[in-house]
Design a protein around this motif. Structure first.
Motif, mmCIF file in Angstrom:
data_model
loop_
_atom_site.group_PDB
_atom_site.id
_atom_site.type_symbol
_atom_site.label_atom_id
_atom_site.label_comp_id
_atom_site.label_asym_id
_atom_site.label_seq_id
_atom_site.Cartn_x
_atom_site.Cartn_y
_atom_site.Cartn_z
ATOM 1 N N LEU A 114 73.546 23.049 74.345
ATOM 2 C CA LEU A 114 73.305 22.602 75.714
ATOM 3 C C LEU A 114 74.395 23.011 76.690
ATOM 4 N N LEU A 115 75.629 23.024 76.279
ATOM 5 C CA LEU A 115 76.710 23.412 77.187
ATOM 6 C C LEU A 115 76.617 24.874 77.627
ATOM 7 N N PRO A 116 76.428 25.833 76.729
ATOM 8 C CA PRO A 116 76.278 27.215 77.210
ATOM 9 C C PRO A 116 75.007 27.428 78.036
ATOM 10 N N VAL A 117 73.921 26.758 77.668
ATOM 11 C CA VAL A 117 72.677 26.908 78.434
ATOM 12 C C VAL A 117 72.862 26.356 79.847
ATOM 13 N N SER A 118 73.485 25.197 79.969
ATOM 14 C CA SER A 118 73.707 24.633 81.298
ATOM 15 C C SER A 118 74.690 25.483 82.096
ATOM 16 N N LEU A 119 75.671 26.062 81.434
ATOM 17 C CA LEU A 119 76.612 26.942 82.125
ATOM 18 C C LEU A 119 75.903 28.190 82.648
ATOM 19 N N VAL A 120 74.979 28.737 81.876
ATOM 20 C CA VAL A 120 74.202 29.895 82.323
ATOM 21 C C VAL A 120 73.347 29.525 83.540
ATOM 22 N N PHE A 121 72.735 28.329 83.523
ATOM 23 C CA PHE A 121 71.942 27.881 84.661
ATOM 24 C C PHE A 121 72.802 27.725 85.916
ATOM 25 N N VAL A 122 73.959 27.135 85.773
ATOM 26 C CA VAL A 122 74.851 26.936 86.921
ATOM 27 C C VAL A 122 75.308 28.277 87.481
ATOM 28 N N ILE A 123 75.665 29.196 86.626
ATOM 29 C CA ILE A 123 76.081 30.525 87.091
ATOM 30 C C ILE A 123 74.918 31.249 87.751
ATOM 31 N N GLY A 124 73.721 31.127 87.186
ATOM 32 C CA GLY A 124 72.541 31.761 87.784
ATOM 33 C C GLY A 124 72.217 31.210 89.152
ATOM 34 N N ILE A 125 72.302 29.900 89.311
ATOM 35 C CA ILE A 125 72.056 29.286 90.619
ATOM 36 C C ILE A 125 73.127 29.714 91.612
ATOM 37 N N GLY A 126 74.370 29.775 91.163
ATOM 38 C CA GLY A 126 75.449 30.225 92.044
ATOM 39 C C GLY A 126 75.271 31.659 92.488
ATOM 40 N N VAL A 127 74.844 32.534 91.583
ATOM 41 C CA VAL A 127 74.601 33.936 91.931
ATOM 42 C C VAL A 127 73.437 34.046 92.911
ATOM 43 N N ALA A 128 72.376 33.278 92.686
ATOM 44 C CA ALA A 128 71.231 33.312 93.598
ATOM 45 C C ALA A 128 71.626 32.816 94.985
ATOM 46 N N PHE A 129 72.425 31.769 95.053
ATOM 47 C CA PHE A 129 72.875 31.256 96.349
ATOM 48 C C PHE A 129 73.799 32.252 97.037
ATOM 49 N N TRP A 130 74.690 32.865 96.289
ATOM 50 C CA TRP A 130 75.603 33.884 96.839
ATOM 51 C C TRP A 130 74.809 35.055 97.403
ATOM 52 N N TRP A 131 73.786 35.498 96.669
ATOM 53 C CA TRP A 131 72.953 36.595 97.143
ATOM 54 C C TRP A 131 72.217 36.190 98.419
ATOM 55 N N ALA A 132 71.697 34.975 98.466
ATOM 56 C CA ALA A 132 70.957 34.526 99.638
ATOM 57 C C ALA A 132 71.842 34.483 100.874
ATOM 58 N N ILE A 133 73.072 34.085 100.700
ATOM 59 C CA ILE A 133 73.987 34.031 101.842
ATOM 60 C C ILE A 133 74.249 35.431 102.382
#
Length: 51
Positions: free
Chosen positions: A7-26
């Motif tokens: 669960l920890l690596p999966v949640s870390l991947v989700f957090v990084i993915g959301i951060g990358v998507a938000f960074w791209w949107a900005i």
């Protein structure tokens, strides 16, 4: 306890993915003109074109 090793690596991947998507949107300009859609509704002319 072993489930945390999954669960920890999966949640870390989700957090990084959301951060990358938000960074791209900005930086892609998604938030540059946020009120344009609201103004387009108010400025819409529903009158029929002249014949």
């Amino acid at each position: 306890m072993e489930i945390l090793y999954l669960l920890l690596p999966v949640s870390l991947v989700f957090v990084i993915g959301i951060g990358v998507a938000f960074w791209w949107a900005i930086f892609a300009g998604q938030f540059d003109d946020a009120d344009a859609a609201a103004r387009s509704i108010l400025e819409d002319d529903d009158a029929p074109p002249p014949a």
